[in-house]
Design a protein around this motif. Sequence first.
Motif, mmCIF file in Angstrom:
data_model
loop_
_atom_site.group_PDB
_atom_site.id
_atom_site.type_symbol
_atom_site.label_atom_id
_atom_site.label_comp_id
_atom_site.label_asym_id
_atom_site.label_seq_id
_atom_site.Cartn_x
_atom_site.Cartn_y
_atom_site.Cartn_z
ATOM 1 N N LEU A 47 33.956 36.764 39.281
ATOM 2 C CA LEU A 47 34.001 37.344 40.361
ATOM 3 C C LEU A 47 34.812 37.162 41.209
ATOM 4 O O LEU A 47 35.710 37.981 41.831
ATOM 5 C CB LEU A 47 32.844 36.871 41.163
ATOM 6 C CG LEU A 47 32.263 37.288 42.487
ATOM 7 C CD1 LEU A 47 32.163 38.858 42.657
ATOM 8 C CD2 LEU A 47 31.131 36.391 43.163
ATOM 9 N N PHE A 48 35.566 36.046 41.345
ATOM 10 C CA PHE A 48 36.718 35.475 41.974
ATOM 11 C C PHE A 48 38.011 36.192 41.361
ATOM 12 O O PHE A 48 38.738 36.671 42.027
ATOM 13 C CB PHE A 48 36.977 33.922 41.932
ATOM 14 C CG PHE A 48 36.159 33.255 42.915
ATOM 15 C CD1 PHE A 48 36.757 32.370 44.024
ATOM 16 C CD2 PHE A 48 34.503 33.518 42.927
ATOM 17 C CE1 PHE A 48 36.122 31.698 44.891
ATOM 18 C CE2 PHE A 48 33.656 32.599 44.111
ATOM 19 C CZ PHE A 48 34.620 31.904 44.905
ATOM 20 N N VAL A 49 37.877 36.251 40.233
ATOM 21 C CA VAL A 49 39.166 36.981 39.470
ATOM 22 C C VAL A 49 39.292 38.314 39.780
ATOM 23 O O VAL A 49 40.214 38.987 40.422
ATOM 24 C CB VAL A 49 39.172 36.622 37.738
ATOM 25 C CG1 VAL A 49 40.165 37.527 37.273
ATOM 26 C CG2 VAL A 49 39.382 35.120 37.500
ATOM 27 N N TYR A 50 38.039 39.088 39.840
ATOM 28 C CA TYR A 50 37.931 40.440 40.055
ATOM 29 C C TYR A 50 38.302 40.870 41.562
ATOM 30 O O TYR A 50 39.078 41.697 42.025
ATOM 31 C CB TYR A 50 36.749 41.120 39.669
ATOM 32 C CG TYR A 50 36.481 41.254 38.401
ATOM 33 C CD1 TYR A 50 37.700 41.641 37.289
ATOM 34 C CD2 TYR A 50 35.160 40.832 37.505
ATOM 35 C CE1 TYR A 50 37.551 41.779 36.005
ATOM 36 C CE2 TYR A 50 35.094 41.030 36.265
ATOM 37 C CZ TYR A 50 36.351 41.337 35.452
ATOM 38 O OH TYR A 50 36.092 41.377 33.990
ATOM 39 N N THR A 51 37.797 39.819 42.344
ATOM 40 C CA THR A 51 38.029 39.890 43.869
ATOM 41 C C THR A 51 39.182 39.885 44.132
ATOM 42 O O THR A 51 39.919 40.643 45.131
ATOM 43 C CB THR A 51 36.932 39.042 44.570
ATOM 44 O OG1 THR A 51 35.692 39.221 44.386
ATOM 45 C CG2 THR A 51 37.127 39.124 46.381
ATOM 46 N N GLY A 52 40.157 38.810 43.489
ATOM 47 C CA GLY A 52 41.456 38.526 43.814
ATOM 48 C C GLY A 52 42.234 39.787 43.516
ATOM 49 O O GLY A 52 43.235 39.843 43.939
ATOM 50 N N ALA A 53 42.120 40.167 42.199
ATOM 51 C CA ALA A 53 42.681 41.376 41.933
ATOM 52 C C ALA A 53 42.576 42.489 42.731
ATOM 53 O O ALA A 53 43.613 43.118 42.939
ATOM 54 C CB ALA A 53 42.331 41.751 40.428
ATOM 55 N N LEU A 54 41.372 42.692 43.310
ATOM 56 C CA LEU A 54 40.987 43.777 44.331
ATOM 57 C C LEU A 54 42.065 43.666 45.426
ATOM 58 O O LEU A 54 42.604 44.539 46.166
ATOM 59 C CB LEU A 54 39.769 43.919 44.507
ATOM 60 C CG LEU A 54 39.239 45.129 45.282
ATOM 61 C CD1 LEU A 54 39.581 46.660 44.477
ATOM 62 C CD2 LEU A 54 37.836 45.143 45.549
ATOM 63 N N LEU A 55 41.935 42.443 45.988
ATOM 64 C CA LEU A 55 42.730 42.045 47.250
ATOM 65 C C LEU A 55 44.225 42.428 47.061
ATOM 66 O O LEU A 55 44.988 42.860 48.171
ATOM 67 C CB LEU A 55 42.458 40.725 47.667
ATOM 68 C CG LEU A 55 41.324 40.471 48.174
ATOM 69 C CD1 LEU A 55 40.939 38.999 48.598
ATOM 70 C CD2 LEU A 55 40.903 41.347 49.493
ATOM 71 N N VAL A 56 44.909 41.989 45.732
ATOM 72 C CA VAL A 56 45.911 42.043 45.756
ATOM 73 C C VAL A 56 46.537 43.828 45.460
ATOM 74 O O VAL A 56 47.354 44.129 45.956
ATOM 75 C CB VAL A 56 46.587 41.382 44.264
ATOM 76 C CG1 VAL A 56 47.949 41.896 43.764
ATOM 77 C CG2 VAL A 56 46.758 39.821 44.493
ATOM 78 N N LEU A 57 45.591 44.404 45.015
ATOM 79 C CA LEU A 57 45.575 45.882 45.082
ATOM 80 C C LEU A 57 45.765 46.600 46.406
ATOM 81 O O LEU A 57 46.245 47.334 46.760
ATOM 82 C CB LEU A 57 44.574 46.694 43.998
ATOM 83 C CG LEU A 57 44.485 48.058 43.969
ATOM 84 C CD1 LEU A 57 45.829 48.295 43.097
ATOM 85 C CD2 LEU A 57 43.486 48.654 43.353
ATOM 86 N N PHE A 58 44.974 46.149 47.233
ATOM 87 C CA PHE A 58 44.718 46.381 48.861
ATOM 88 C C PHE A 58 45.925 46.019 49.349
ATOM 89 O O PHE A 58 46.672 46.809 50.313
ATOM 90 C CB PHE A 58 43.471 45.689 49.451
ATOM 91 C CG PHE A 58 42.379 46.412 49.172
ATOM 92 C CD1 PHE A 58 42.266 47.772 48.732
ATOM 93 C CD2 PHE A 58 41.061 45.738 49.346
ATOM 94 C CE1 PHE A 58 40.958 48.343 48.800
ATOM 95 C CE2 PHE A 58 40.026 46.106 49.114
ATOM 96 C CZ PHE A 58 39.862 47.549 48.891
ATOM 97 N N SER A 59 46.803 44.935 48.823
ATOM 98 C CA SER A 59 48.038 44.470 49.659
ATOM 99 C C SER A 59 49.141 45.516 49.053
ATOM 100 O O SER A 59 50.099 45.645 49.888
ATOM 101 C CB SER A 59 48.301 43.050 49.271
ATOM 102 O OG SER A 59 48.877 43.077 47.976
#
Length: 109
Positions: A47-59
Amino acid sequence: MAQKYDGLSHCKLVLAFAVLMDLLGVALLLLGVFATLEVNGRDFGDLFVYTGALLVLFSLAGWVLWYSGNIEGLTSAKELGGTVGGAVDRIARSLSRRIRINRTHSSPT
């Protein structure tokens, strides 16, 4: 006369958004990869890995907005001096006026 370069003066809020999403995304991604995140026998690392990747994509979207907002040196329509740009501007203005006039007259009161 030389133009004064203002550095990061344009789009500061978008820059802050992009940097914050990068920091938070990378922190969550690394936390999900390296930390043991088990609660009641269930692993929450993915969950943390996918959430972190999604936030980097938003950035990434924030960086694109910030970069496009800071483009300097674009020529204005007056500097181009072409008649094609002026004709397109006149057509767009006249269409905009017609649409605006039609909407104001046809709207119920």
